[in-house]
Write an enzyme that holds these catalytic residues in place. Structure first.
Site, PDB file in Angstrom:
ATOM      1  N   GLN A  55       0.844  -1.203   0.000  1.00  0.00           N
ATOM      2  CA  GLN A  55       0.000   0.000   0.000  1.00  0.00           C
ATOM      3  C   GLN A  55       0.878   1.251   0.000  1.00  0.00           C
ATOM      4  O   GLN A  55       0.380   2.357  -0.088  1.00  0.00           O
ATOM      5  CB  GLN A  55      -0.886   0.021   1.248  1.00  0.00           C
ATOM      6  CG  GLN A  55      -1.838  -1.157   1.345  1.00  0.00           C
ATOM      7  CD  GLN A  55      -2.515  -1.219   2.703  1.00  0.00           C
ATOM      8  OE1 GLN A  55      -3.589  -0.660   2.906  1.00  0.00           O
ATOM      9  NE2 GLN A  55      -1.890  -1.882   3.661  1.00  0.00           N
TER      10      GLN A  55
ATOM     11  N   VAL B 274       3.586   4.020  -1.273  1.00  0.00           N
ATOM     12  CA  VAL B 274       3.873   4.645  -2.562  1.00  0.00           C
ATOM     13  C   VAL B 274       5.316   5.148  -2.613  1.00  0.00           C
ATOM     14  O   VAL B 274       5.711   5.803  -3.574  1.00  0.00           O
ATOM     15  CB  VAL B 274       2.875   5.805  -2.848  1.00  0.00           C
ATOM     16  CG1 VAL B 274       1.451   5.277  -2.951  1.00  0.00           C
ATOM     17  CG2 VAL B 274       2.953   6.903  -1.774  1.00  0.00           C
TER      18      VAL B 274
ATOM     19  N   HIS C  63      -1.554   1.008  -4.286  1.00  0.00           N
ATOM     20  CA  HIS C  63      -2.030   2.381  -4.091  1.00  0.00           C
ATOM     21  C   HIS C  63      -1.249   3.386  -4.936  1.00  0.00           C
ATOM     22  O   HIS C  63      -1.309   4.589  -4.691  1.00  0.00           O
ATOM     23  CB  HIS C  63      -1.977   2.772  -2.600  1.00  0.00           C
ATOM     24  CG  HIS C  63      -3.047   2.099  -1.788  1.00  0.00           C
ATOM     25  ND1 HIS C  63      -3.157   2.206  -0.427  1.00  0.00           N
ATOM     26  CD2 HIS C  63      -4.076   1.296  -2.158  1.00  0.00           C
ATOM     27  CE1 HIS C  63      -4.188   1.498   0.007  1.00  0.00           C
ATOM     28  NE2 HIS C  63      -4.765   0.933  -1.025  1.00  0.00           N
TER      29      HIS C  63
ATOM     30  N   CYS D  41      -1.200  12.765 -16.571  1.00  0.00           N
ATOM     31  CA  CYS D  41      -2.124  13.813 -17.004  1.00  0.00           C
ATOM     32  C   CYS D  41      -3.541  13.340 -16.680  1.00  0.00           C
ATOM     33  O   CYS D  41      -3.871  12.173 -16.884  1.00  0.00           O
ATOM     34  CB  CYS D  41      -1.956  14.024 -18.494  1.00  0.00           C
ATOM     35  SG  CYS D  41      -3.295  14.964 -19.230  1.00  0.00           S
TER      36      CYS D  41
ATOM     37  N   CYS E  88      -0.116  19.354 -18.530  1.00  0.00           N
ATOM     38  CA  CYS E  88       0.377  18.408 -19.535  1.00  0.00           C
ATOM     39  C   CYS E  88       0.928  19.174 -20.741  1.00  0.00           C
ATOM     40  O   CYS E  88       0.245  20.064 -21.277  1.00  0.00           O
ATOM     41  CB  CYS E  88      -0.765  17.484 -19.959  1.00  0.00           C
ATOM     42  SG  CYS E  88      -0.315  16.342 -21.271  1.00  0.00           S
TER      43      CYS E  88
ATOM     44  N   CYS F  32      -1.561  18.152 -23.917  1.00  0.00           N
ATOM     45  CA  CYS F  32      -2.969  18.556 -24.062  1.00  0.00           C
ATOM     46  C   CYS F  32      -3.368  19.706 -23.143  1.00  0.00           C
ATOM     47  O   CYS F  32      -4.488  20.217 -23.249  1.00  0.00           O
ATOM     48  CB  CYS F  32      -3.885  17.357 -23.852  1.00  0.00           C
ATOM     49  SG  CYS F  32      -4.067  16.899 -22.125  1.00  0.00           S
TER      50      CYS F  32
ATOM     51  N   THR G 169       0.395  -2.554   8.889  1.00  0.00           N
ATOM     52  CA  THR G 169      -0.830  -1.924   8.367  1.00  0.00           C
ATOM     53  C   THR G 169      -1.943  -2.021   9.400  1.00  0.00           C
ATOM     54  O   THR G 169      -2.076  -3.039  10.085  1.00  0.00           O
ATOM     55  CB  THR G 169      -1.268  -2.556   7.019  1.00  0.00           C
ATOM     56  OG1 THR G 169      -2.497  -1.930   6.597  1.00  0.00           O
ATOM     57  CG2 THR G 169      -1.487  -4.059   7.095  1.00  0.00           C
TER      58      THR G 169
ATOM     59  N   GLU H 115       1.935  -1.938  16.817  1.00  0.00           N
ATOM     60  CA  GLU H 115       0.748  -1.844  17.684  1.00  0.00           C
ATOM     61  C   GLU H 115      -0.449  -2.360  16.895  1.00  0.00           C
ATOM     62  O   GLU H 115      -1.184  -1.577  16.296  1.00  0.00           O
ATOM     63  CB  GLU H 115       0.496  -0.386  18.091  1.00  0.00           C
ATOM     64  CG  GLU H 115       1.541   0.175  19.027  1.00  0.00           C
ATOM     65  CD  GLU H 115       1.324   1.664  19.273  1.00  0.00           C
ATOM     66  OE1 GLU H 115       0.213   2.053  19.659  1.00  0.00           O
ATOM     67  OE2 GLU H 115       2.276   2.415  19.039  1.00  0.00           O
TER      68      GLU H 115
HETATM   69  P1  OAD Z   1      -1.570   3.253   8.984  1.00  0.00           P
HETATM   70  O1  OAD Z   1      -0.889   4.542   9.351  1.00  0.00           O
HETATM   71  O2  OAD Z   1      -3.042   3.206   9.072  1.00  0.00           O
HETATM   72  O3  OAD Z   1      -1.008   2.070   9.908  1.00  0.00           O
HETATM   73  C1  OAD Z   1       0.367   1.901  10.118  1.00  0.00           C
HETATM   74  C2  OAD Z   1       0.583   0.663  10.965  1.00  0.00           C
HETATM   75  O4  OAD Z   1       1.977   0.467  11.087  1.00  0.00           O
HETATM   76  C3  OAD Z   1       0.024   0.765  12.391  1.00  0.00           C
HETATM   77  O5  OAD Z   1      -0.759  -0.386  12.672  1.00  0.00           O
HETATM   78  C4  OAD Z   1       1.267   0.814  13.271  1.00  0.00           C
HETATM   79  O6  OAD Z   1       1.101   0.119  14.508  1.00  0.00           O
HETATM   80  C5  OAD Z   1       2.276   0.082  12.407  1.00  0.00           C
HETATM   81  N1  OAD Z   1       3.703   0.407  12.654  1.00  0.00           N
HETATM   82  C6  OAD Z   1       4.268   1.587  12.964  1.00  0.00           C
HETATM   83  N2  OAD Z   1       5.613   1.464  13.045  1.00  0.00           N
HETATM   84  C7  OAD Z   1       5.902   0.167  12.780  1.00  0.00           C
HETATM   85  C8  OAD Z   1       7.104  -0.607  12.687  1.00  0.00           C
HETATM   86  N3  OAD Z   1       8.300  -0.065  12.891  1.00  0.00           N
HETATM   87  N4  OAD Z   1       7.010  -1.914  12.393  1.00  0.00           N
HETATM   88  C9  OAD Z   1       5.786  -2.497  12.174  1.00  0.00           C
HETATM   89  N5  OAD Z   1       4.630  -1.834  12.246  1.00  0.00           N
HETATM   90  C10 OAD Z   1       4.673  -0.516  12.533  1.00  0.00           C
HETATM   91  O7  OAD Z   1      -1.039   2.883   7.519  1.00  0.00           O
HETATM   92  P2  OAD Z   1      -1.629   1.855   6.456  1.00  0.00           P
HETATM   93  O8  OAD Z   1      -2.304   0.708   7.099  1.00  0.00           O
HETATM   94  O9  OAD Z   1      -0.533   1.579   5.486  1.00  0.00           O
HETATM   95  O10 OAD Z   1      -3.982   5.062   1.472  1.00  0.00           O
HETATM   96  O11 OAD Z   1      -2.697   2.736   5.732  1.00  0.00           O
HETATM   97  C11 OAD Z   1      -3.388   2.188   4.638  1.00  0.00           C
HETATM   98  C12 OAD Z   1      -3.735   3.254   3.644  1.00  0.00           C
HETATM   99  O12 OAD Z   1      -4.434   4.301   4.286  1.00  0.00           O
HETATM  100  C13 OAD Z   1      -2.548   3.950   3.006  1.00  0.00           C
HETATM  101  O13 OAD Z   1      -2.035   3.254   1.889  1.00  0.00           O
HETATM  102  C14 OAD Z   1      -3.119   5.260   2.600  1.00  0.00           C
HETATM  103  C15 OAD Z   1      -3.902   5.562   3.858  1.00  0.00           C
HETATM  104  O14 OAD Z   1      -4.914   6.436   3.772  1.00  0.00           O
HETATM  105  C16 OAD Z   1      -4.125   6.016   0.551  1.00  0.00           C
HETATM  106  O15 OAD Z   1      -3.506   7.068   0.584  1.00  0.00           O
HETATM  107  C17 OAD Z   1      -5.098   5.657  -0.516  1.00  0.00           C
END
Ligand code: OAD
Length: 243
Positions: A96, A98, A114, A122, A143, A146, A187, A214
């Site tokens: 997820q 980028v 993502h 564009c 762009c 266009c 995540t 966490e």
């Molecule tokens: P989050 O910020 O929601 O979650 C990050 C997770 O990483 C949390 O559960 C933390 O506990 C954990 N964490 C922090 N430090 C860590 C470490 N050193 N080792 C292991 N875990 C750790 O991020 P995502 O779940 O990636 O989407 O968020 C998902 C999507 O929501 C993203 O891709 C983005 C966001 O909105 C878009 O922008 C479309």
């Protein structure tokens, strides 16, 4: 820690989130100090937000592009690249993130579900191109062909994921069946369809492991095994790369 049992037929599907890049100094989204603190998500990460104030949106992603150039992959990224070396086509990484750090660590079987921070496209022509420039507001890039607005090539809220990515993940899960090990890393499991992969993996008889500093309780209870800790420390042990 007991390492993951990896046999000749084990297929590993990994889903990573912002936590895997935290030890590189990339902020996560949710929680204290996260990117969504102090930013209205829909203002900077939705098509409506971009239509309303493209300069604000470009400033948000421009600052992330700028910051991302100063960071490097950490042991969590390297552990995943090493596992891919060992498993070859029996490995797939859906991220997820980028930030491009998995590829910089040497991972090749990566689906950036993502999108990519260092790509733009564009709004009208649609073809993505590599772009490291950090627009920090006005003027918003247009762009050259266009004249329509250029946007960052990430998936915003309300937008669909690339169907080819979803098909590739689906195909991998089906091929693996009960030989599947699904490992989600760093995540919070708040964003779909990524958050549903654990259920798809379990539906074919796969084993599901969550590695997170966490763990989010609602998400964690859908896994067979939860390892609470930093991905840079847990992953090398989980994959038997370090005693
Ligand atoms: P989050 O910020 O929601 O979650 C990050 C997770 O990483 C949390 O559960 C933390 O506990 C954990 N964490 C922090 N430090 C860590 C470490 N050193 N080792 C292991 N875990 C750790 O991020 P995502 O779940 O990636 O989407 O968020 C998902 C999507 O929501 C993203 O891709 C983005 C966001 O909105 C878009 O922008 C479309």
């Amino acid at each position: 820690m007991t390492p993951l049992a990896l046999t000749e037929s084990t297929h590993v599907l990994v889903l990573t989130g912002a936590g895997v890049s935290a030890e590189s100094g990339v902020p996560t989204f949710r929680g204290v100090g996260g990117l969504w603190e102090g930013n209205r998500v829909e203002a900077v990460a939705s098509p409506e937000g971009f239509a309303k104030d493209p300069a604000l949106v470009w400033r948000f992603y421009g600052l992330r592009r700028q910051a991302g150039l100063t960071v490097s992959p950490n042991p969590g990224h390297h552990a995943l690249a090493a596992l891919e070396q060992r498993l070859g086509d029996r490995f797939l990484l859906a991220t997820q993130n980028v930030d491009g750090l998995h590829r910089r660590a040497g991972s090749t079987r990566v689906l950036s579900i993502h999108g990519e921070l260092y790509e733009s496209r564009c709004e009208r022509c649609g073809v993505p191109f590599a772009d490291e420039r950090h627009y920090l507001g006005e003027p918003v890039p247009l762009c050259g062909r266009c004249g329509a607005r250029v946007r960052v090539n990430v998936v915003w809220f309300g937008e669909s994921l690339d169907g080819a990515h979803l098909e590739a993940i689906d195909g991998f899960i089906t091929r693996a069946g009960k030989n599947l090990a699904f490992v989600a890393v760093g995540t919070s499991g708040q964003v779909w369809p990524a958050a549903g992969l654990v259920d798809a993996a379990r539906a074919v008889g796969g084993h599901a492991v969550l590695v997170d500093l966490e763990p989010t309780p609602d998400y964690a209870r859908r896994f067979h095994r939860v390892e609470a800790g930093k991905s840079g420390e847990v992953l090398p042990r989980l994959f038997g790369q370090r005693p």
